[in-house]
Design a protein around this motif. Structure first.
Motif, PDB file in Angstrom:
ATOM      1  N   ALA A  79       0.827  -1.204   0.000  1.00  0.00           N
ATOM      2  CA  ALA A  79       0.000   0.000   0.000  1.00  0.00           C
ATOM      3  C   ALA A  79       0.866   1.260   0.000  1.00  0.00           C
ATOM      4  O   ALA A  79       0.588   2.223  -0.715  1.00  0.00           O
ATOM      5  CB  ALA A  79      -0.946  -0.002   1.200  1.00  0.00           C
ATOM      6  N   VAL A  80       1.923   1.228   0.803  1.00  0.00           N
ATOM      7  CA  VAL A  80       2.829   2.381   0.854  1.00  0.00           C
ATOM      8  C   VAL A  80       3.513   2.574  -0.501  1.00  0.00           C
ATOM      9  O   VAL A  80       3.638   3.697  -0.998  1.00  0.00           O
ATOM     10  CB  VAL A  80       3.872   2.210   1.983  1.00  0.00           C
ATOM     11  CG1 VAL A  80       4.988   3.226   1.867  1.00  0.00           C
ATOM     12  CG2 VAL A  80       3.194   2.325   3.341  1.00  0.00           C
ATOM     13  N   ASP A  81       3.936   1.462  -1.113  1.00  0.00           N
ATOM     14  CA  ASP A  81       4.565   1.547  -2.433  1.00  0.00           C
ATOM     15  C   ASP A  81       3.612   2.175  -3.448  1.00  0.00           C
ATOM     16  O   ASP A  81       4.017   3.025  -4.253  1.00  0.00           O
ATOM     17  CB  ASP A  81       5.007   0.166  -2.920  1.00  0.00           C
ATOM     18  CG  ASP A  81       6.228  -0.357  -2.170  1.00  0.00           C
ATOM     19  OD1 ASP A  81       6.893   0.444  -1.483  1.00  0.00           O
ATOM     20  OD2 ASP A  81       6.496  -1.571  -2.261  1.00  0.00           O
ATOM     21  N   LEU A  82       2.349   1.760  -3.408  1.00  0.00           N
ATOM     22  CA  LEU A  82       1.361   2.337  -4.322  1.00  0.00           C
ATOM     23  C   LEU A  82       1.173   3.822  -4.066  1.00  0.00           C
ATOM     24  O   LEU A  82       1.095   4.616  -4.999  1.00  0.00           O
ATOM     25  CB  LEU A  82       0.018   1.606  -4.181  1.00  0.00           C
ATOM     26  CG  LEU A  82      -0.041   0.199  -4.748  1.00  0.00           C
ATOM     27  CD1 LEU A  82      -1.378  -0.446  -4.418  1.00  0.00           C
ATOM     28  CD2 LEU A  82       0.168   0.214  -6.257  1.00  0.00           C
ATOM     29  N   ASN A  83       1.122   4.181  -2.778  1.00  0.00           N
ATOM     30  CA  ASN A  83       0.952   5.597  -2.438  1.00  0.00           C
ATOM     31  C   ASN A  83       2.161   6.414  -2.875  1.00  0.00           C
ATOM     32  O   ASN A  83       2.010   7.533  -3.369  1.00  0.00           O
ATOM     33  CB  ASN A  83       0.703   5.775  -0.940  1.00  0.00           C
ATOM     34  CG  ASN A  83      -0.691   5.361  -0.536  1.00  0.00           C
ATOM     35  OD1 ASN A  83      -1.606   5.365  -1.358  1.00  0.00           O
ATOM     36  ND2 ASN A  83      -0.866   4.973   0.705  1.00  0.00           N
ATOM     37  N   PHE A  84       3.361   5.869  -2.679  1.00  0.00           N
ATOM     38  CA  PHE A  84       4.551   6.591  -3.103  1.00  0.00           C
ATOM     39  C   PHE A  84       4.582   6.737  -4.622  1.00  0.00           C
ATOM     40  O   PHE A  84       4.971   7.774  -5.136  1.00  0.00           O
ATOM     41  CB  PHE A  84       5.837   5.903  -2.618  1.00  0.00           C
ATOM     42  CG  PHE A  84       6.240   6.306  -1.231  1.00  0.00           C
ATOM     43  CD1 PHE A  84       6.391   7.636  -0.890  1.00  0.00           C
ATOM     44  CD2 PHE A  84       6.482   5.345  -0.259  1.00  0.00           C
ATOM     45  CE1 PHE A  84       6.753   8.007   0.392  1.00  0.00           C
ATOM     46  CE2 PHE A  84       6.852   5.705   1.016  1.00  0.00           C
ATOM     47  CZ  PHE A  84       6.982   7.039   1.343  1.00  0.00           C
ATOM     48  N   GLY A  85       4.162   5.683  -5.315  1.00  0.00           N
ATOM     49  CA  GLY A  85       4.094   5.763  -6.774  1.00  0.00           C
ATOM     50  C   GLY A  85       3.137   6.856  -7.205  1.00  0.00           C
ATOM     51  O   GLY A  85       3.428   7.645  -8.108  1.00  0.00           O
ATOM     52  N   ASP A  86       1.987   6.914  -6.544  1.00  0.00           N
ATOM     53  CA  ASP A  86       0.994   7.947  -6.853  1.00  0.00           C
ATOM     54  C   ASP A  86       1.547   9.332  -6.530  1.00  0.00           C
ATOM     55  O   ASP A  86       1.381  10.279  -7.307  1.00  0.00           O
ATOM     56  CB  ASP A  86      -0.288   7.682  -6.053  1.00  0.00           C
ATOM     57  CG  ASP A  86      -1.400   8.660  -6.401  1.00  0.00           C
ATOM     58  OD1 ASP A  86      -1.615   8.896  -7.614  1.00  0.00           O
ATOM     59  OD2 ASP A  86      -2.058   9.177  -5.469  1.00  0.00           O
ATOM     60  N   LEU A  87       2.223   9.443  -5.385  1.00  0.00           N
ATOM     61  CA  LEU A  87       2.809  10.733  -5.012  1.00  0.00           C
ATOM     62  C   LEU A  87       3.899  11.158  -5.997  1.00  0.00           C
ATOM     63  O   LEU A  87       4.009  12.347  -6.337  1.00  0.00           O
ATOM     64  CB  LEU A  87       3.380  10.678  -3.600  1.00  0.00           C
ATOM     65  CG  LEU A  87       2.366  10.662  -2.466  1.00  0.00           C
ATOM     66  CD1 LEU A  87       3.069  10.454  -1.130  1.00  0.00           C
ATOM     67  CD2 LEU A  87       1.555  11.936  -2.439  1.00  0.00           C
ATOM     68  N   GLU A  88       4.690  10.197  -6.432  1.00  0.00           N
ATOM     69  CA  GLU A  88       5.736  10.522  -7.410  1.00  0.00           C
ATOM     70  C   GLU A  88       5.128  11.042  -8.707  1.00  0.00           C
ATOM     71  O   GLU A  88       5.617  12.019  -9.290  1.00  0.00           O
ATOM     72  CB  GLU A  88       6.604   9.291  -7.693  1.00  0.00           C
ATOM     73  CG  GLU A  88       7.541   8.940  -6.570  1.00  0.00           C
ATOM     74  CD  GLU A  88       8.300   7.644  -6.811  1.00  0.00           C
ATOM     75  OE1 GLU A  88       7.961   6.895  -7.755  1.00  0.00           O
ATOM     76  OE2 GLU A  88       9.245   7.385  -6.050  1.00  0.00           O
TER      77      GLU A  88
END
Length: 151
Positions: A79-88
């Motif tokens: 979930a964090v990886d997905l959020n970081f991807g979205d933030l990037e």
């Protein structure tokens, strides 16, 4: 002989008292130490069984718990990886927008473009989703009889 008679009657009295005490309290079947030893042996057996159960079951319990925690951590990490991807992606888009606006401002200064022309010139440089949004917004404004963005 008189002393022997006194001792004998004293012993008889003591035996009688002992019998009365035994009647009231009960006569132990076995000496108390034997009962204690049996209780200690029973406790040792219980402790041994408990120790064996702990040795066999505790690792399984811990492994199961660690597996559940590992699964939770894995899900959270995903979930964090997905959020970081979205933030990037959002950060990249924000940087692109900032650079686009900066380029337009520099162009307007250099070309001495009037405020009335800035919106229409800027809309010509829009691409992709931004151009689609702009066209939709102009269409929505026209169908709702709203003035479109002028500055």
């Amino acid at each position: 002989m008189a002393d022997q008679s006194r001792i004998s009657s004293w012993l008889d009295a003591m035996e009688m008292r002992l019998r009365r005490v035994e009647e009231l309290v009960g006569r132990p079947e076995q000496p108390p130490i034997v009962g204690l030893i049996q209780q200690i042996l029973a406790l040792q057996e219980i402790v041994g069984n408990l120790n064996m159960t702990v040795k066999e079951e505790l690792p399984k319990f811990i492994e199961k718990g660690l597996g559940a925690v590992s699964d939770e951590v894995s899900c959270s990490t995903d979930a964090v990886d997905l959020n970081f991807g979205d933030l990037e992606d959002r950060l990249k888009s924000a940087k692109e927008l900032e650079n686009f606006l900066w380029d337009m401002e520099m162009y307007f200064q250099a070309a001495r473009v009037s405020d009335a022309e800035k919106v229409s010139i800027t809309s010509m440089y829009l691409i992709g989703d931004a151009k689609l949004w702009w066209r939709s917004d102009l269409s929505d404004d026209a169908s709702a009889n709203r003035e479109h963005i002028m500055t």
